[in-house]
Design a protein around this motif. Structure first.
Motif, PDB file in Angstrom:
ATOM      1  N   ARG A 192       0.835  -1.204   0.000  1.00 30.46           N
ATOM      2  CA  ARG A 192       0.000   0.000   0.000  1.00 30.46           C
ATOM      3  C   ARG A 192       0.874   1.260   0.000  1.00 30.46           C
ATOM      4  O   ARG A 192       0.619   2.204  -0.735  1.00 30.46           O
ATOM      5  CB  ARG A 192      -0.890  -0.036   1.250  1.00 30.46           C
ATOM      6  CG  ARG A 192      -1.790   1.161   1.409  1.00 30.46           C
ATOM      7  CD  ARG A 192      -2.996   1.073   0.509  1.00 30.46           C
ATOM      8  NE  ARG A 192      -3.817   2.260   0.636  1.00 30.46           N
ATOM      9  CZ  ARG A 192      -4.259   2.960  -0.402  1.00 30.46           C
ATOM     10  NH1 ARG A 192      -3.960   2.591  -1.634  1.00 30.46           N
ATOM     11  NH2 ARG A 192      -5.021   4.003  -0.217  1.00 30.46           N
ATOM     12  N   LEU A 193       1.888   1.221   0.806  1.00 32.21           N
ATOM     13  CA  LEU A 193       2.788   2.371   0.893  1.00 32.21           C
ATOM     14  C   LEU A 193       3.476   2.620  -0.454  1.00 32.21           C
ATOM     15  O   LEU A 193       3.557   3.763  -0.924  1.00 32.21           O
ATOM     16  CB  LEU A 193       3.836   2.102   1.992  1.00 32.21           C
ATOM     17  CG  LEU A 193       4.814   3.228   2.290  1.00 32.21           C
ATOM     18  CD1 LEU A 193       4.103   4.380   2.975  1.00 32.21           C
ATOM     19  CD2 LEU A 193       5.946   2.726   3.173  1.00 32.21           C
ATOM     20  N   LEU A 248       1.175   4.103  -2.925  1.00 36.30           N
ATOM     21  CA  LEU A 248       0.942   5.531  -2.675  1.00 36.30           C
ATOM     22  C   LEU A 248       2.092   6.386  -3.204  1.00 36.30           C
ATOM     23  O   LEU A 248       1.873   7.397  -3.872  1.00 36.30           O
ATOM     24  CB  LEU A 248       0.774   5.774  -1.166  1.00 36.30           C
ATOM     25  CG  LEU A 248      -0.590   5.483  -0.558  1.00 36.30           C
ATOM     26  CD1 LEU A 248      -0.532   5.644   0.951  1.00 36.30           C
ATOM     27  CD2 LEU A 248      -1.634   6.433  -1.133  1.00 36.30           C
ATOM     28  N   LEU A 273       2.404   8.842  -7.320  1.00 32.77           N
ATOM     29  CA  LEU A 273       2.620  10.258  -7.634  1.00 32.77           C
ATOM     30  C   LEU A 273       2.931  10.364  -9.121  1.00 32.77           C
ATOM     31  O   LEU A 273       3.873   9.743  -9.614  1.00 32.77           O
ATOM     32  CB  LEU A 273       3.796  10.805  -6.812  1.00 32.77           C
ATOM     33  CG  LEU A 273       3.602  10.883  -5.306  1.00 32.77           C
ATOM     34  CD1 LEU A 273       4.897  11.269  -4.630  1.00 32.77           C
ATOM     35  CD2 LEU A 273       2.511  11.887  -4.963  1.00 32.77           C
ATOM     36  N   GLN A 292      -4.646  12.781  -0.368  1.00 31.75           N
ATOM     37  CA  GLN A 292      -3.691  11.695  -0.156  1.00 31.75           C
ATOM     38  C   GLN A 292      -2.335  12.005  -0.799  1.00 31.75           C
ATOM     39  O   GLN A 292      -1.289  11.804  -0.191  1.00 31.75           O
ATOM     40  CB  GLN A 292      -4.272  10.429  -0.766  1.00 31.75           C
ATOM     41  CG  GLN A 292      -3.732   9.162  -0.172  1.00 31.75           C
ATOM     42  CD  GLN A 292      -4.485   7.966  -0.735  1.00 31.75           C
ATOM     43  OE1 GLN A 292      -4.593   7.801  -1.946  1.00 31.75           O
ATOM     44  NE2 GLN A 292      -5.019   7.156   0.141  1.00 31.75           N
ATOM     45  N   VAL A 304       1.374  12.402   0.878  1.00 28.45           N
ATOM     46  CA  VAL A 304       2.554  11.636   0.460  1.00 28.45           C
ATOM     47  C   VAL A 304       3.707  12.581   0.122  1.00 28.45           C
ATOM     48  O   VAL A 304       4.844  12.382   0.555  1.00 28.45           O
ATOM     49  CB  VAL A 304       2.212  10.740  -0.754  1.00 28.45           C
ATOM     50  CG1 VAL A 304       3.464  10.044  -1.262  1.00 28.45           C
ATOM     51  CG2 VAL A 304       1.165   9.718  -0.383  1.00 28.45           C
ATOM     52  N   ARG A 320       5.818   5.267   6.714  1.00 30.27           N
ATOM     53  CA  ARG A 320       4.693   4.550   7.336  1.00 30.27           C
ATOM     54  C   ARG A 320       4.263   5.252   8.616  1.00 30.27           C
ATOM     55  O   ARG A 320       3.061   5.436   8.880  1.00 30.27           O
ATOM     56  CB  ARG A 320       5.118   3.111   7.653  1.00 30.27           C
ATOM     57  CG  ARG A 320       4.046   2.253   8.276  1.00 30.27           C
ATOM     58  CD  ARG A 320       4.647   1.059   8.952  1.00 30.27           C
ATOM     59  NE  ARG A 320       5.585   1.472  10.010  1.00 30.27           N
ATOM     60  CZ  ARG A 320       6.586   0.727  10.460  1.00 30.27           C
ATOM     61  NH1 ARG A 320       6.796  -0.479   9.959  1.00 30.27           N
ATOM     62  NH2 ARG A 320       7.388   1.161  11.417  1.00 30.27           N
ATOM     63  N   MET A 372       2.371   8.401   7.669  1.00 29.39           N
ATOM     64  CA  MET A 372       1.088   8.248   6.968  1.00 29.39           C
ATOM     65  C   MET A 372       0.266   7.104   7.559  1.00 29.39           C
ATOM     66  O   MET A 372      -0.270   6.283   6.828  1.00 29.39           O
ATOM     67  CB  MET A 372       1.351   7.996   5.485  1.00 29.39           C
ATOM     68  CG  MET A 372       2.158   9.109   4.838  1.00 29.39           C
ATOM     69  SD  MET A 372       2.185   9.011   3.048  1.00 29.39           S
ATOM     70  CE  MET A 372       2.956   7.461   2.783  1.00 29.39           C
ATOM     71  N   TYR A 421      -3.215   6.438   6.261  1.00 32.13           N
ATOM     72  CA  TYR A 421      -3.416   6.091   4.855  1.00 32.13           C
ATOM     73  C   TYR A 421      -2.879   4.724   4.490  1.00 32.13           C
ATOM     74  O   TYR A 421      -3.144   4.217   3.410  1.00 32.13           O
ATOM     75  CB  TYR A 421      -2.752   7.147   3.965  1.00 32.13           C
ATOM     76  CG  TYR A 421      -3.341   8.517   4.156  1.00 32.13           C
ATOM     77  CD1 TYR A 421      -4.462   8.900   3.465  1.00 32.13           C
ATOM     78  CD2 TYR A 421      -2.773   9.404   5.074  1.00 32.13           C
ATOM     79  CE1 TYR A 421      -5.011  10.175   3.656  1.00 32.13           C
ATOM     80  CE2 TYR A 421      -3.314  10.668   5.275  1.00 32.13           C
ATOM     81  CZ  TYR A 421      -4.430  11.036   4.563  1.00 32.13           C
ATOM     82  OH  TYR A 421      -4.978  12.259   4.757  1.00 32.13           O
ATOM     83  N   VAL A 422      -2.080   4.138   5.353  1.00 32.25           N
ATOM     84  CA  VAL A 422      -1.441   2.865   5.019  1.00 32.25           C
ATOM     85  C   VAL A 422      -2.181   1.729   5.711  1.00 32.25           C
ATOM     86  O   VAL A 422      -2.468   1.846   6.890  1.00 32.25           O
ATOM     87  CB  VAL A 422       0.037   2.890   5.433  1.00 32.25           C
ATOM     88  CG1 VAL A 422       0.694   1.555   5.118  1.00 32.25           C
ATOM     89  CG2 VAL A 422       0.760   4.005   4.722  1.00 32.25           C
TER      90      VAL A 422
END
Lengths: 255, 213
Positions: free
Chosen positions: A45-46, A49, A53, B151, B155, B206, B209, B212-213
């Motif tokens: 997931r990280l 993300l 971008l 989001q 990031v 991590r 965020m 979101y993770v």
């Protein structure tokens, strides 16, 4: 042991490509280890993300601006090395070092100037040693109390003192001269100073003005003595000639 | 004489030349041509890498205008030092290394400026308002005109707070998609160090965020 396996599996997850299948052993471990499975999902997931971008594009005039920059640089006349060096960072560093060195030199020279030359000449260097000073002859005047019943008030003896070395400057203490050449320095704040009188001219002797009648005894080199009687002398408002006996070389009655 | 029954009887195929396959010149060849004075070759190099380099520097610095300037400076350095380029590494490694060095220098300059600004703030009057001296560039970017979610902003912000030694390998790996050995060559360090730094950078992100993770 399980901790080691988990660590290895997580390392493999971290280093693998996104959504890439792992080795059979790791996949089997993930089936049984919920923590490692959660770690894989979290990492995936990280990475999605971060990788999500969207890339940005260079502006449309990027190439035109770049060409203009290149053309501008090409048109500039080639500068000589010394000019390029002077405007560079190393030149600034060199200049700063020079300034610091000059400042240090000036500071040290100022410090040395404040000190006595004896600091530099303490090692007996003949080129810089100051000229020897002739010791001055001092004389001590001894007041002898007059014997009981004597008509005069007492006698004064003039005695030559051994020659004394001149006072050395305080900075002489800092020298590294050998003990034989070292000049002794007396701190008169600690103990009284030996009285030193200015040497008189040849044939003259200075005396402190007597407050009572006194006799001056003189010795010659053959042991003979002569006495001179001196009346009290005042430098005040009294009229000196009237109240004292005249003493002169021709006054034979006092001899 | 043979009569044509249909248009297909006209056979032009034999007369037509074979399709020309344009061989794409390698980066090394383009740089050699640049050295020989061919500016079009350099323009081709620029067109190949301008977006990648601009994007990479932007992810590192989080400032679009600054990133464009630094990308220009990167190509200027390539152009100036074309005669010193050695073909021991790929050209992409070479140009990314220059871009990384410029981006890290810019980050350090910002840090110094921030320090000086903070010093000025501390010595200022009590009524002086505390301002953000490193304000992020909030103008819309070409890729953000369509979608710019909360989001993504999180990031980007999280990446921009990474220490520079963790930021470069993470961006090269997770944004640019470079391999570990390539990243090691760009950053001039060992592959093990790169892996370790990427791992730490991901752990850092991590933590930043969590929601979101």
């Amino acid at each position: 042991m399980s901790g080691n396996i988990c660590r290895e599996v997580r390392r493999e997850i971290d280093q693998s490509e996104l959504r890439q299948s792992l080795s059979n052993g790791s996949e089997a471990h993930l089936e049984s280890c919920a923590a490692c499975a959660a770690f894989r999902d979290e990492r995936a997931r990280l990475r999605e993300l971060v990788g999500g971008l969207k890339p940005v594009s260079a502006p449309a005039d990027f190439e035109m601006r770049l060409r203009a920059r290149i053309a501008r640089e090409r048109d500039l006349p080639a500068q000589p090395f010394i000019f390029r060096f002077m405007t560079s960072t190393p030149a600034i560093v060199v200049a700063a070092i020079l300034v610091v060195a000059v400042a240090a030199f000036v500071f040290i020279s100022q410090q040395n100037r404040r000190q006595s030359p004896a600091l530099a000449t303490g090692n007996g260097n003949p080129a810089t040693t100051p000229a020897p000073v002739t010791p001055q002859v001092a004389q001590e005047i001894i007041h002898e109390p007059a014997p009981t019943g004597a008509p005069d008030g007492g006698a004064v003896k003039i005695k030559q003192l051994p020659p004394q070395l001149p006072l050395a400057p305080r900075t002489a203490l800092k020298t590294n001269a050998p003990a034989t050449n070292r000049v002794e320095v007396n701190d008169f704040a600690m103990r009284g100073a030996t009285p030193v009188f200015m040497a008189d001219r040849h044939g003259e002797v200075s005396l402190t003005a007597p407050v009572r009648p006194m006799v001056v005894t003189m010795y010659d080199e053959h042991g003979g003595t002569r006495k001179i009687q001196l009346p009290p002398i005042s430098f005040g408002s009294q009229r000196l000639p009237d109240s004292r006996t005249q003493v002169s070389m021709t006054n034979m009655k006092d001899w | 004489m043979r009569t044509l029954s249909s248009i297909e009887d006209l056979n032009f195929a034999a007369a037509m030349p074979a399709p020309v396959v344009v061989q794409k010149a390698s980066d090394h060849a383009l740089l050699e041509e640049t050295l020989a004075g061919d500016e079009d070759a350099f323009a081709e190099l620029v067109s190949r890498y301008r977006n990648q380099i601009t994007s990479y520097i932007y992810r590192m610095t989080n400032d679009y205008d600054g990133a464009v300037d630094l990308a220009q400076e990167t190509f200027m350095r390539v152009y100036r030092a074309a005669n010193r380029y050695q073909t021991t590494h790929a050209f992409s490694t070479y140009i990314y290394r220059i871009a990384t060095n410029l981006a890290i220098s810019e980050l350090r300059k910002r840090k110094r400026r921030r320090l000086v600004s903070l010093t000025g703030l501390l010595s200022g009057g009590e009524g002086e308002e505390v301002r953000d001296f490193d304000a992020p560039d909030e103008r819309p970017l070409p890729d953000e005109n369509l979608v710019d979610t909360e989001q993504r902003r999180v990031v980007k912000k999280a990446i921009s707070t990474l220490p520079e030694k963790y930021r470069a390998p993470l961006v090269l790996r997770d944004v640019e998609g470079k391999s570990y050995d390539e990243i090691a060559a760009i950053l001039q360090t060992s592959e093990g160090t790169v892996k370790s730094r990427i791992n730490r950078a991901r752990n850092f992100l991590r933590d930043k965020m969590r929601n979101y993770v």
